[in-house]
Design an enzyme around this catalytic site. Sequence first.
Site, PDB file in Angstrom:
ATOM      1  CD1 TRP A  56       0.216  -0.203   3.221  1.00 41.81           C
ATOM      2  CD2 TRP A  56      -1.784   0.783   3.427  1.00 41.81           C
ATOM      3  NE1 TRP A  56       0.030   0.112   4.542  1.00 41.81           N
ATOM      4  CE2 TRP A  56      -1.189   0.719   4.699  1.00 41.81           C
ATOM      5  CE3 TRP A  56      -3.046   1.364   3.319  1.00 41.81           C
ATOM      6  CZ2 TRP A  56      -1.810   1.227   5.847  1.00 41.81           C
ATOM      7  CZ3 TRP A  56      -3.657   1.865   4.455  1.00 41.81           C
ATOM      8  CH2 TRP A  56      -3.050   1.801   5.691  1.00 41.81           C
ATOM      9  CG  ASP A  57       4.365   1.699   2.449  1.00 38.83           C
ATOM     10  OD1 ASP A  57       3.595   0.817   2.867  1.00 38.83           O
ATOM     11  OD2 ASP A  57       5.094   2.367   3.196  1.00 38.83           O
ATOM     12  CD  GLN A 127       1.147  -3.301   3.536  1.00 33.65           C
ATOM     13  OE1 GLN A 127       1.501  -2.781   2.485  1.00 33.65           O
ATOM     14  NE2 GLN A 127       1.640  -2.928   4.707  1.00 33.65           N
ATOM     15  N   GLY A 192      -2.259  -3.048   7.820  1.00 37.26           N
ATOM     16  CA  GLY A 192      -1.439  -1.846   7.685  1.00 37.26           C
ATOM     17  C   GLY A 192      -1.254  -1.137   9.017  1.00 37.26           C
ATOM     18  CG  ASP A 194       2.387  -3.067  11.284  1.00 33.46           C
ATOM     19  OD1 ASP A 194       1.587  -2.874  10.367  1.00 33.46           O
ATOM     20  OD2 ASP A 194       3.598  -3.157  11.108  1.00 33.46           O
ATOM     21  CD  GLU A 432       7.046   4.183  10.224  1.00 33.11           C
ATOM     22  OE1 GLU A 432       8.090   4.344  10.907  1.00 33.11           O
ATOM     23  OE2 GLU A 432       6.525   3.070  10.045  1.00 33.11           O
TER      24      GLU A 432
END
Length: 461
Positions: A56-57, A127, A192, A194, A432
Amino acid sequence: MTVDATSTTEGAPGDRRPVRYPEPALAARAARVLRDNDTGAVITAAPRLYPHMWSWDAAFISIGLARLDVQRAISELQTLFRAQWRNGMVPHIVFTENDAYFPGPDRWGTEVAHDGPQHVRTSGICQPPVHAIAVQRVLEIGRRSSAADRADAERFARDIWPSLYAWHRWLVEYRTPGSSGLIAIVHGWESGMDNSPRWDVPYAAVQPGAGLPPYVRKDVRIVGDPSERPSDREYDRYLWLIEEMRRAGYDQRKIVRNSSFLVGDVFVTALFAVACDVLVELGKEFGQAPEEIADLQEWADNARAAVAGSCHSVSGMARDRDLRANRWLDTQTVAGFSPLLCGGAPDEVQLKLLSLLDSDRWCGHPELLAPVPPSVSPMRPGFNPRQYWRGPQWPVVVWLFSWAFERRGWHERARKLRDGGVKLTEDGSFGEYYEPFTGEPLGSTDQSWTAAVVLDWLCSD
Ligand code: 2M8
């Protein structure tokens, strides 16, 4: 937009953070992060912590890349889909040669799978399905660019459609067990988010067996403060689930039947619903098979109904379902707002959710640096402003809500989230995730998807 390559900083009196970049300089910095993280073959999720391609990144990255180079955005998604498994699954990691990340390809051992790709090594889970959204965005941007970009983006959207359809079909065929209609995940990493508190109850039932091979974590050596990352106990469970899957030969039917973790994920289901809507639009435009378009319409309706059906009768918040223990998971996190992404909830529930989102329990909390949703409400017990998916703000999550709100015609709400997202990230570090009160960047810096969504915000009309 042509991004200005010169960057200047500007302090602002009274700011909680010392550095603030004006928008053109911020865009230039974001572009540089994407260029610096480009190995030539893929754009890694982050330079040190995540030196591979994440599913998905890559979708978010392609959206940012399209603002710089439509061709490069297309090739990023093509690289991801070249690693698609023969059964349709898009793997959560496509590995580069870099060995600085654990668990790497040897630990996943997906060679035992019958359906894996031959030419590249991948992980064995998936994901969130945001790829159709990315393809449509790249197409929109390509169309506003040169004639050549327009033609390339249109050809790309038409050609990749069957692969997107196969990916969505895989989710329906293998991942909608049980009657809730929610898309099931077999590992918290598939969400996604986690180690979100969403997964605390189902993870408590995962008992790592004596046969768990020893391992050494690498993430905690890279992140300055290891307490921001999941604990070793959590990692034991993550690794045990991989072990179970490897032993099952990555056979999806066996995994869904037996794995220690099986949860209907309401956020993934909402994204799936809206991604199916997008695929229907693209399918109609590019003359794809009517029966496949009809499938997607049906899947979108079912997913939307499942999301609406999960809403708590009092709070209105959408809930995940533990499919092993057969019960709803009431932990309130940002995923509770999933019906706002895909629609379909009754009006009164939607209004309740919107007013909750605006309230001091979420975006209206008076101490937030930027009025965008944190991963967990600051008013909830267990909220931790620094810990992974347990309190900080994630710019990509903000992007998803701002994109969905725009699509739903809620322009003012979309604009507010966009402005909040830019404010959160204007220190130019492209964290992030961010500490919600101070705006301190946490986890990795120069995270590609953060740079990408900021670039998209800054270049939007
Ligand atoms: C995080 O997940 C990876 C495992 O997949 C990790 O912690 O090692 C999550 O934030 C995930 O959503 C994201 O895709 C990935 C790379 O940015 O990092």
